[in-house]
Write an enzyme that holds these catalytic residues in place. Structure first.
Site, short mmCIF file in Angstrom:
data_model
loop_
_atom_site.label_atom_id
_atom_site.label_comp_id
_atom_site.label_asym_id
_atom_site.label_seq_id
_atom_site.Cartn_x
_atom_site.Cartn_y
_atom_site.Cartn_z
N SER A 1 37.68 69.53 -43.10
CA SER A 1 37.18 68.19 -42.80
C SER A 1 36.28 67.46 -43.55
CB SER A 1 36.31 68.67 -41.50
OG SER A 1 36.80 69.58 -40.52
N HIS B 1 44.40 65.60 -42.47
CA HIS B 1 43.28 65.82 -41.90
C HIS B 1 43.72 65.35 -40.33
CE1 HIS B 1 38.66 65.05 -40.43
NE2 HIS B 1 38.98 66.23 -40.32
N GLU C 1 44.57 61.48 -40.75
CA GLU C 1 44.08 60.94 -42.26
C GLU C 1 44.72 61.58 -43.34
OE1 GLU C 1 39.22 59.43 -41.36
OE2 GLU C 1 39.64 61.42 -41.74
N ASN D 1 34.86 60.42 -40.25
CA ASN D 1 33.70 61.12 -40.03
C ASN D 1 32.56 60.65 -40.88
OD1 ASN D 1 34.40 62.93 -38.09
ND2 ASN D 1 35.30 64.23 -39.55
#
Ligand code: NAD
Length: 700
Positions: free
Chosen positions: A415, A436, A448, A486
């Site tokens: 992550s 991801h 991702e 994120n």
């Protein structure tokens, strides 16, 4: 065979007239098709030898729908309504022979015919609601006449395709015939002629409307119960209103109202948002920076390393697409736990009815557990999903680089770790890439694809292709802390912490964000995923959040400990206001010398989302996201951004960039967070009076 135009031909087989459409790739109902249909019907009706007409399509499908590239352009007659009317008013019975996917306009054409047959693999449906519209060429009038308005709501409001077995059982089609589409149509036409069946248009079949006319309240109650939230309030209401007209207005009046209502939806913000995402998701698949001759590698077998929360979901995603997976964990106990969780996940899908027993068994059989890493020796792709720890990952990739064949794609589900550092450990950094996934990995659509510095074009293309193959929406991201999603979301988290300090309580923030259309508020989500995760990241980065940290220091980590931002009653999941947290919040504001003040829902939404938009502008300029619409795709598929709001940058364009800059400037003035300074691109576009969409268009 006589050609009517480049898309439509006719011929006569004895006493049956045939209209054949050939308009690749999917026989979309473009102007040339509509015009050809009108002339074809005229010609065959004028031929005295013809007793019935079959309408069929060549290629992979019956008319797949409207020509979406004509949306928003000046209308050219004949309209779809007019073309359908030509079929419907033909004095000779017309049989639609459906194969492939007759969706939207395609299904409406079939509903305009007097008879419908399907081959067993065909599907029909009215997916317009998914683009914020309704079936404006009579679908919402004729389907209720065939099956009743209440039943029609099921299909119209879900937008789901219906298979042949269900369609015939529901009375949507007259027969399912296992033959070529044309022969299926010819066989049905023969029966009709032999039995002397008349050409009764669907518009004249009104028996099924009686129940709704007698009890409109029951219809309204059912409509309320079925109204979906996903596609925005405007489209749901318009679909219901249109089906309602099927039993309150004569068909032609209803069609005239439909045309007006659909034009309004088409020009409105919610349908524009949904259509933007439809195109944005296709655009995200394009990789302009790769050499044109780049071909993805063949992926036939996959290894997933780490059988935890993510690894299990990732393995299920591959199995669902029919790919065999070896699932590797370090210990027998961890592997057994992982396999048990996978079985439990499947069991709950079977129980819910979303997966058949047979499919479950097939998919489960594709996942083989082992503790032996050497099982990765003959796979084409490895996805690593072990603990988020660089040393552990480096050790694994050093080993995997040696075990696997050259050319095997090596990927990590990290992550937040640096993908270049992980890539360096495998010995073949050109074959390495970040993949991801988002939790729950078997459900969430976003993937991702994180490009490391050395990832080869083939590796990138393969990762994107395999992502699509397993039903994900892959978005290419550059390597940075948090990647696209994120990294941008972190600005909302900081804004939410600030809102708590400035005067809002958790329930105020969550209510405002749900009001905007997010399925859950950010603090409810934090409580659900566990507050300790964010806490440890903040400690590592040295970015304290006074309120969030104080909650964690008390050992309150959210649902799993029964309290977090909210209180949870024994084992429950319903967030209840937490007086102790409220006191803690007030104390913190006082300690920080902040004078609390009331914040409206509108101000909460602006303060929470404009910083996120601002960071998105930076992410785009830095090339972390290839284009503004990729950010929108990311948020709509991985972060609960309401689809009918189109994503952060579509929303910014809609609000108007000068307003976003003006508000950010004000937020910056009352905090010490330099990241609130409006991003240069945002300022530039606002000053030029343009939009992210225009900027993107100018660059492609
Ligand atoms: P988890 O703790 O649930 O699972 C990790 C698994 O890896 C465990 O089963 C453990 O036994 C196994 N493992 C540890 N060392 C191993 C080794 N040397 N060889 C083989 N297996 C080993 O963790 P998770 O939540 O599934 O996260 C896994 C990865 O996915 C992390 O990098 C995390 O950052 C990332 N990620 C997590 C989420 C999330 O929401 N949980 C979302 C996206 C990405």
């Amino acid at each position: 065979m006589t050609r009517i135009n480049e898309a439509i031909s006719i011929r006569v087989d004895g006493d049956i007239g045939v209209i054949l459409a050939n308009h690749p790739p999917v026989n979309a109902l473009s102007h040339v098709v509509r015009e050809g249909l009108v002339h074809a019907v005229e010609a065959l009706c004028a031929d005295a030898a013809v007793k019935a007409i079959v309408l069929a399509c060549e290629g992979r499908t019956f008319f797949a729908g409207a020509d979406i590239t004509e949306f928003g352009k000046p209308k050219r007659e004949p309209s779809l309504q007019q073309a359908i009317k030509a079929l419907e008013t033909a004095p000779k019975p017309v049989v639609a022979a459906i194969h492939g996917t007759a969706l939207g306009g395609g299904f409406e054409v079939a509903l305009g015919c007097h008879f419908r047959v399907m081959v067993p693999t065909a599907k029909v449906g009215l997916p317009e609601i998914t683009l914020g519209l309704f079936a404006g060429a009579g679908g919402t009038q004729r389907l209720p006449r065939l099956i009743g308005p209440e039943k029609a709501l099921d299909y119209v409001l879900s937008g789901k395709p219906v298979n042949a077995a269900e369609a015939v059982a529901a009375g949507i089609v007259d027969a399912v015939i296992d033959d070529t589409p044309l022969d299926a149509g010819l066989r049905h036409a023969r029966t009709i002629i032999d039995q002397n069946q008349p050409a009764i248009p669907v518009r004249n079949r009104t028996a099924k409307l009686a129940a709704a006319q007698a009890d409109p309240g029951a219809f309204d109650a059912r409509a309320q119960a079925l109204a979906p939230k996903t596609f925005g309030p405007l489209a749901a209401a318009a679909n219901i209103a249109s089906v309602r007209r099927s039993f309150t207005l004569p068909l032609d009046e209803a069609l005239a109202e439909d045309a007006k209502a659909n034009a309004e939806l088409m020009a409105g913000p919610q349908s524009r948002a949904l259509r933007h995402l439809f195109f944005a998701e296709r655009e995200a698949a394009k990789l302009p920076n790769l050499p044109a001759d780049t071909r993805p590698r063949e992926i036939a077998r996959v290894a997933v390393v780490g059988a935890g929360t993510m690894g299990g979901g990732i393995a299920m995603s591959f199995a669902a697409a029919g790919l065999p997976v070896v699932l590797i964990d370090a210990t027998r106990e961890a592997l057994d736990r992982g396999m048990d969780r996978i079985r439990a996940n499947y069991a709950s899908s079977v129980k819910r009815g979303s997966l058949s027993d047979a499919r479950r068994n097939e998919q489960l059989a594709l996942i083989q557990g082992t503790t032996d890493r050497k099982a990765a020796a003959d796979v084409d792709l490895v996805v690593e999903a072990v603990f988020e720890n660089m040393d552990v990952k480096v050790e694994i990739f050093r080993d995997l680089g040696a075990i696997t064949r050259p050319g095997t794609i090596l990927s990590s589900n990290t992550s937040a770790l640096d993908v270049d550092a992980i890539a360096a450990s495998c010995g073949r950094p050109q074959d390495f890439i970040g993949l991801h996934f988002f939790a729950p990995a078997n459900v969430m659509k976003l993937l991702e694809v994180v490009k490391a510095a050395a990832s080869s074009p083939e590796t990138i293309a393969t990762a994107m292709a395999v992502g699509r193959r397993i039903g994900k929406v892959p978005v290419l991201s550059g390597n940075c802390d948090g990647f696209i999603g994120n990294r941008i979301l972190a600005k909302r988290s900081a804004a939410v912490e600030r809102l708590l300090q400035q005067g809002a309580l958790p329930q105020d923030i969550d209510r405002a964000m749900r009001g905007f259309g997010f399925p859950m508020g950010p603090l409810e989500i934090n409580d659900m995923s566990g507050l300790d995760v964010g806490w440890s990241i903040r400690k590592r980065r040295g970015t304290p959040f006074p309120i969030a940290d104080a909650i964690c220091e008390r050992g309150w980590f959210g649902q799993k400990t029964g309290r977090g931002y909210y209180l949870y009653e024994a084992g429950g999941r319903t967030p209840l206001p937490n007086p102790e947290v409220e006191a803690l919040i007030l104390d913190t504001s006082a300690r920080l010398g902040i004078q609390r003040r009331p914040l409206s829902d509108e101000e909460i939404v602006e303060r929470a989302l404009y910083p996120l938009i601002n960071e998105a502008a930076r992410v785009v300029v830095e090339g972390i996201a290839l284009r503004p619409s990729d950010v929108d795709v990311t948020f709509a598929n991985g972060f609960g951004w309401p689809r009918w709001r189109g994503g952060p940058l579509f929303h910014a364009d809609l609000v108007g960039l000068p307003k976003v800059v003006e508000r950010l400037t004000a937020f910056r003035a009352d905090t010490d967070d330099p990241s609130l300074e409006p991003a240069p691109l945002l300022r530039e576009l606002a000053a030029a009076g343009t939009t992210f969409a225009e900027w993107q268009k100018a660059r492609t």
